[in-house]
Write a protein that holds these residues in place. Structure first.
Motif, PDB file in Angstrom:
ATOM      1  N   LEU A 129       0.945  -1.178   0.025  1.00  0.00           N
ATOM      2  CA  LEU A 129      -0.044  -0.162  -0.068  1.00  0.00           C
ATOM      3  C   LEU A 129       0.874   1.337  -0.012  1.00  0.00           C
ATOM      4  N   VAL A 130       0.276   2.304  -0.726  1.00  0.00           N
ATOM      5  CA  VAL A 130       1.185   3.445  -0.919  1.00  0.00           C
ATOM      6  C   VAL A 130       0.126   4.507  -0.198  1.00  0.00           C
ATOM      7  N   SER A 131       0.619   5.207   1.077  1.00  0.00           N
ATOM      8  CA  SER A 131      -0.248   6.081   1.576  1.00  0.00           C
ATOM      9  C   SER A 131       0.408   7.430   1.865  1.00  0.00           C
ATOM     10  N   HIS A 132      -0.400   8.461   2.359  1.00  0.00           N
ATOM     11  CA  HIS A 132       0.171   9.905   2.530  1.00  0.00           C
ATOM     12  C   HIS A 132      -0.529  10.420   3.789  1.00  0.00           C
ATOM     13  N   ASN A 133      -0.271  11.752   4.098  1.00  0.00           N
ATOM     14  CA  ASN A 133      -1.012  12.268   4.826  1.00  0.00           C
ATOM     15  C   ASN A 133      -2.371  12.691   4.577  1.00  0.00           C
ATOM     16  N   PRO A 134      -3.490  12.461   5.438  1.00  0.00           N
ATOM     17  CA  PRO A 134      -4.696  12.722   4.907  1.00  0.00           C
ATOM     18  C   PRO A 134      -4.899  14.192   4.487  1.00  0.00           C
ATOM     19  N   SER A 135      -5.733  14.630   3.446  1.00  0.00           N
ATOM     20  CA  SER A 135      -5.690  15.929   2.773  1.00  0.00           C
ATOM     21  C   SER A 135      -7.248  15.997   2.933  1.00  0.00           C
ATOM     22  N   PRO A 136      -7.713  17.287   2.853  1.00  0.00           N
ATOM     23  CA  PRO A 136      -9.062  17.673   2.853  1.00  0.00           C
ATOM     24  C   PRO A 136      -9.983  16.932   1.876  1.00  0.00           C
ATOM     25  N   SER A 137      -9.438  16.649   0.624  1.00  0.00           N
ATOM     26  CA  SER A 137     -10.207  15.997  -0.300  1.00  0.00           C
ATOM     27  C   SER A 137      -9.346  14.610  -0.697  1.00  0.00           C
ATOM     28  N   ASP A 138     -10.506  13.633  -0.945  1.00  0.00           N
ATOM     29  CA  ASP A 138      -9.847  12.557  -1.710  1.00  0.00           C
ATOM     30  C   ASP A 138      -9.451  12.515  -2.984  1.00  0.00           C
ATOM     31  N   CYS A 164      -6.703  -0.409  -6.644  1.00  0.00           N
ATOM     32  CA  CYS A 164      -7.566  -1.567  -6.433  1.00  0.00           C
ATOM     33  C   CYS A 164      -8.964  -1.055  -6.580  1.00  0.00           C
ATOM     34  N   PRO A 165      -9.632  -1.583  -7.554  1.00  0.00           N
ATOM     35  CA  PRO A 165     -11.137  -1.113  -7.455  1.00  0.00           C
ATOM     36  C   PRO A 165     -12.065  -1.371  -6.526  1.00  0.00           C
ATOM     37  N   ILE A 166     -11.676  -2.421  -5.774  1.00  0.00           N
ATOM     38  CA  ILE A 166     -12.461  -2.900  -4.691  1.00  0.00           C
ATOM     39  C   ILE A 166     -12.126  -2.088  -3.139  1.00  0.00           C
ATOM     40  N   CYS A 167     -10.795  -2.072  -3.063  1.00  0.00           N
ATOM     41  CA  CYS A 167     -10.303  -1.381  -1.929  1.00  0.00           C
ATOM     42  C   CYS A 167     -10.433   0.019  -1.985  1.00  0.00           C
ATOM     43  N   LYS A 168     -10.415   0.695  -3.432  1.00  0.00           N
ATOM     44  CA  LYS A 168     -10.125   2.088  -3.592  1.00  0.00           C
ATOM     45  C   LYS A 168      -8.681   2.503  -2.961  1.00  0.00           C
ATOM     46  N   THR A 169      -7.695   1.752  -2.986  1.00  0.00           N
ATOM     47  CA  THR A 169      -6.381   1.975  -2.472  1.00  0.00           C
ATOM     48  C   THR A 169      -5.353   1.766  -3.499  1.00  0.00           C
ATOM     49  N   PHE A 174       0.635  -3.939  -8.260  1.00  0.00           N
ATOM     50  CA  PHE A 174      -0.679  -4.358  -7.902  1.00  0.00           C
ATOM     51  C   PHE A 174      -0.949  -5.461  -9.161  1.00  0.00           C
ATOM     52  N   ASP A 175      -1.383  -6.638  -8.722  1.00  0.00           N
ATOM     53  CA  ASP A 175      -1.833  -7.686  -9.751  1.00  0.00           C
ATOM     54  C   ASP A 175      -3.240  -7.911  -9.908  1.00  0.00           C
ATOM     55  N   HIS A 176      -3.968  -8.097  -8.771  1.00  0.00           N
ATOM     56  CA  HIS A 176      -5.423  -8.274  -8.776  1.00  0.00           C
ATOM     57  C   HIS A 176      -5.979  -8.264  -7.190  1.00  0.00           C
ATOM     58  N   HIS A 177      -7.278  -8.130  -6.820  1.00  0.00           N
ATOM     59  CA  HIS A 177      -7.906  -8.223  -5.784  1.00  0.00           C
ATOM     60  C   HIS A 177      -8.073  -9.621  -5.584  1.00  0.00           C
ATOM     61  N   CYS A 178      -7.916 -10.272  -4.639  1.00  0.00           N
ATOM     62  CA  CYS A 178      -8.403 -11.716  -4.688  1.00  0.00           C
ATOM     63  C   CYS A 178      -9.460 -11.618  -3.295  1.00  0.00           C
ATOM     64  N   PRO A 179     -10.665 -11.985  -3.856  1.00  0.00           N
ATOM     65  CA  PRO A 179     -11.825 -11.963  -2.811  1.00  0.00           C
ATOM     66  C   PRO A 179     -11.663 -13.248  -1.757  1.00  0.00           C
ATOM     67  N   ALA A 180     -11.203 -14.321  -2.225  1.00  0.00           N
ATOM     68  CA  ALA A 180     -11.251 -15.463  -1.406  1.00  0.00           C
ATOM     69  C   ALA A 180     -10.385 -15.362  -0.176  1.00  0.00           C
ATOM     70  N   PHE A 181      -9.022 -14.595  -0.598  1.00  0.00           N
ATOM     71  CA  PHE A 181      -7.955 -14.032   0.469  1.00  0.00           C
ATOM     72  C   PHE A 181      -8.402 -12.899   1.156  1.00  0.00           C
ATOM     73  N   GLY A 182      -9.275 -12.278   0.729  1.00  0.00           N
ATOM     74  CA  GLY A 182      -9.830 -10.906   1.375  1.00  0.00           C
ATOM     75  C   GLY A 182      -8.613  -9.753   1.203  1.00  0.00           C
ATOM     76  N   ASN A 183      -7.774  -9.798   0.186  1.00  0.00           N
ATOM     77  CA  ASN A 183      -6.823  -8.868   0.224  1.00  0.00           C
ATOM     78  C   ASN A 183      -6.359  -8.444  -1.209  1.00  0.00           C
ATOM     79  N   CYS A 184      -5.660  -7.448  -1.430  1.00  0.00           N
ATOM     80  CA  CYS A 184      -5.153  -7.063  -2.825  1.00  0.00           C
ATOM     81  C   CYS A 184      -3.842  -7.839  -2.756  1.00  0.00           C
TER      82      CYS A 184
END
Length: 270
Positions: A129-138, A164-169, A174-184
């Motif tokens: 995951l790549v994150s940053h400090n929260p900003s006023p707008s997403d 990821c279109p599921i997690c919005k992160t 990124f390869d894919h989101h695996c629903p069976a394992f509940g993670n990207c």
């Protein structure tokens, strides 16, 4: 370095417990319907039983999806996988274990324990995951999107940055989101994902081998006074065998599709 917004929020405990309960009900319903195939169609060939089992699975999945939408309840795919593994393990301990060799018992029980550990590890793993400090707008500025697109052209498959279109992160590699394992699935947990997928295939193949030996042993007990109990345990074992074979076929097909997606992605990254 490109830093993006990460909003992968954990679900609340009451919601998680509710999803797990729904998943447990779905596992019991699925395995019960699988039991109907050897119970009512035991005289048919194994191939026909396998086709009927596949049709039952599709029917149950469609009906369960319709009921969940009607009742507005949600299930958990990782919990469904966990309870399915647990159900197979209980069937093995209750019926199959006594006819298996010591080596086979150690092998299968060890595989199940490693699978459960791997599932928990995958569920809570960081895919990159790549994150940053929260900003006023997403919202992501257009200049940042252009920077990401340019970044994609300069890096390899393991360093690409996608949302990821599921997690919005945004996940590095990124390869894919695996629903069976509940993670990207990203560059940090891709190896774990492949090991876990191979582990499922290996465990299911081992279980099918154990069930084949158990069926051969139970054939010899048909003339015994415990025929009713033997028939019941054999039907339960046969139903889980049908389910495991279908899972094995599906996972082999999934691995082939993942290899094709990776090949295409590698070509696109060059």
């Amino acid at each position: 370095m490109v830093e993006l917004h990460d909003r992968k929020k954990p679900a609340k405990w009451p919601d998680l417990i509710g999803r797990c309960i729904v998943s447990l009900i779905l596992v019991l319903l699925t395995q019960s319907t699988q039991f109907l195939v050897p119970h009512f169609f035991s005289d048919l060939s194994f191939f026909i039983q396998l086709l009927l089992s596949a049709m039952m699975l599709l029917t149950v999945a469609s009906a369960a999806g319709w009921c969940r939408r009607l009742l507005r309840v949600r299930s958990s795919a990782p919990a469904f996988v966990f309870f399915s593994v647990l159900f197979v393990w209980l069937v093995y301990i209750a019926f199959v274990r006594q006819d298996a060799s010591l080596l086979m018992n150690l092998l299968f029980n060890g595989q199940i324990i490693l699978l459960i550990f791997g599932l928990c590890r995958m569920l809570f793993s960081d895919p990159g995951l790549v994150s940053h400090n929260p900003s006023p707008s997403d919202a992501i500025p257009q200049s940042l999107v252009l920077e990401i697109d340019t970044h994609h052209q300069d890096i390899g498959l393991g360093d690409r940055l996608r949302c990821c279109p599921i997690c919005k992160t945004y996940v590095k590699g990124f390869d894919h989101h695996c629903p069976a394992f509940g993670n990207c699935i990203g560059h940090k947990n891709y190896v774990l994902f492949m090991v876990l997928l191979f582990g499922f295939i290996w465990t299911e193949a081992t279980y099918i081998t154990c069930l084949s030996q158990y069926s051969a042993e139970s054939e010899l007990l048909d003339g015994d006074g415990a025929r009713l109990e033997v028939n019941f345990s054999r039907k339960v074992a046969r139903s889980t065998m049908l389910f495991s074979i279908l899972q094995l076929v599906w996972q082999n097909g999934r691995m082939d599709s993942l290899e094709e997606v990776s090949r295409i992605s590698n070509c696109c990254s060059i």
